[in-house]
Design an enzyme around this catalytic site. Structure first.
Site, PDB file in Angstrom:
ATOM      1  N   ALA A 159      -4.251 -11.625   3.481  1.00 35.78           N
ATOM      2  CA  ALA A 159      -5.109 -10.596   4.070  1.00 35.78           C
ATOM      3  C   ALA A 159      -5.629  -9.678   2.969  1.00 35.78           C
ATOM      4  O   ALA A 159      -5.022  -9.553   1.904  1.00 35.78           O
ATOM      5  CB  ALA A 159      -4.330  -9.783   5.103  1.00 35.78           C
ATOM      6  N   LYS A 160      -6.741  -9.023   3.252  1.00 36.46           N
ATOM      7  CA  LYS A 160      -7.332  -8.104   2.277  1.00 36.46           C
ATOM      8  C   LYS A 160      -6.775  -6.690   2.533  1.00 36.46           C
ATOM      9  O   LYS A 160      -7.433  -5.841   3.134  1.00 36.46           O
ATOM     10  CB  LYS A 160      -8.847  -8.146   2.363  1.00 36.46           C
ATOM     11  CG  LYS A 160      -9.434  -9.501   1.958  1.00 36.46           C
ATOM     12  CD  LYS A 160     -10.931  -9.576   2.176  1.00 36.46           C
ATOM     13  CE  LYS A 160     -11.722  -8.809   1.139  1.00 36.46           C
ATOM     14  NZ  LYS A 160     -11.712  -9.470  -0.190  1.00 36.46           N
ATOM     15  N   VAL A 161      -5.542  -6.490   2.093  1.00 37.51           N
ATOM     16  CA  VAL A 161      -4.867  -5.210   2.278  1.00 37.51           C
ATOM     17  C   VAL A 161      -5.224  -4.297   1.107  1.00 37.51           C
ATOM     18  O   VAL A 161      -5.113  -4.691  -0.065  1.00 37.51           O
ATOM     19  CB  VAL A 161      -3.343  -5.404   2.374  1.00 37.51           C
ATOM     20  CG1 VAL A 161      -2.623  -4.067   2.450  1.00 37.51           C
ATOM     21  CG2 VAL A 161      -3.007  -6.262   3.592  1.00 37.51           C
TER      22      VAL A 161
END
Length: 308
Positions: A159-161
């Protein structure tokens, strides 16, 4: 980048300079946010957002993993609701070619257990142009970063955290300081993972190779698109572990990403890739990709969400 006029924030379009959060917002202090980058292209049918649903699905999955409630401005949003909000933001900013939706903990809280901290959704539109600069089409220089790509034991690599991108920022700065345009990051096994903000591909022995998702990479949407396009036009694509030796001795290397699109690589750590110019394979795939995103190939029309 060039900023646009309006930002969608918690259900309302507000002027750019009026989109604010508190300095004690949990996301600002701890990196608790999930974002996406999405391209907008001009087509014969008007502006189209590339693979909007796929991007939003990954955003929603990231929020689920982080434990964020999808309630913004007192209203609960699902995938379709977020898609419509993004279209609304694009319509309000006709010049935009890049959209950055970000779900983040906007509530004021000190501590590492942010239960009950309110979430916000901001959808920011900008005009980005060429992410890697105007000369990127002629090829980008890479260095191998001293910073490791965080793996699945360090955080949610799929995920693009927000907080996870600190390592990418360090790698990018390292590349610029050394006179390169980008940095390739290795994983804990020493295999090639990805660049600071792009997935990576190589061509050798008549086949295309790219690190598999098990290597701790972001499952890039542009990456998946390029794999499908390459296979559709007759190339064999192999998802597999890739070593530094294999990458450096490849006939062609290129990067893919929403911002970068398809960017050829002409040197790695001072060593020339191929003949030192962008290769024919990446150029052929890039040409087909642009034909698709500009709405000129109806076979891929499902990848485009028309704004109007």
């Amino acid at each position: 980048m060039e900023k646009c006029e309006m930002i969608w924030l918690d259900g309302k379009l507000v002027k750019w300079d009026e989109a604010r959060v508190h300095v004690l917002a949990h996301a600002l202090n701890y990196g608790t946010g999930v974002f996406e980058g999405i391209r907008v292209y001009q087509t014969p049918k008007g502006p189209a957002i590339f693979r909007l649903k796929d991007h939003v699905r990954r955003l929603v999955d990231g929020c689920k993993l982080m434990g964020f409630d999808m309630v913004f401005g007192g209203k609960e949003y699902d995938l379709e609701g977020i898609c419509e909000a993004i279209k609304e933001a694009v319509r309000a900013n006709p010049k935009a070619d890049y959209v950055k939706p970000c779900v983040f903990l906007s509530g004021e809280e000190v501590g590492l257990n942010p239960v009950g901290v309110p979430s916000s959704l901001a959808i920011t539109c900008i005009y980005m142009g060429a992410y890697l600069g105007k000369g990127a089409a002629a090829g980008t220089k890479l260095i191998t970063s001293s910073w490791q790509r965080p793996d699945y034991l360090c955080g949610p690599a799929g995920a693009k955290v927000n907080g996870s991108y600190v390592a990418s920022c360090l790698a990018k700065r390292e590349a610029i300081r050394q006179g390169a345009g980008e940095a390739v990051m290795l994983n804990k096994e020493g295999h090639v993972a990805e660049c600071s903000g792009e997935n990576i591909f190589m061509y050798k022995f008549g086949k295309i190779f790219t690190p598999s998702t098990a290597e701790g990479i972001l499952e890039g949407i542009t990456r998946a698109s390029i794999i499908q396009v390459a296979r559709d036009i007759g190339y064999t694509v192999v998802e597999t572990p890739v070593t530094r030796f294999q990458l450096t001795t490849a006939d062609e290397v290129w990067m893919t990403g929403t911002a970068a699109e398809i960017a050829p690589v002409t040197s790695i750590d001072g060593r020339q890739v191929g003949n030192g110019t962008p290769g024919e394979v990446s150029a052929k795939i890039h040409a087909k990709f642009h034909e698709i995103v500009e709405g000129k190939d109806p076979a891929y029309d499902a990848w485009l969400d028309y704004v109007n």
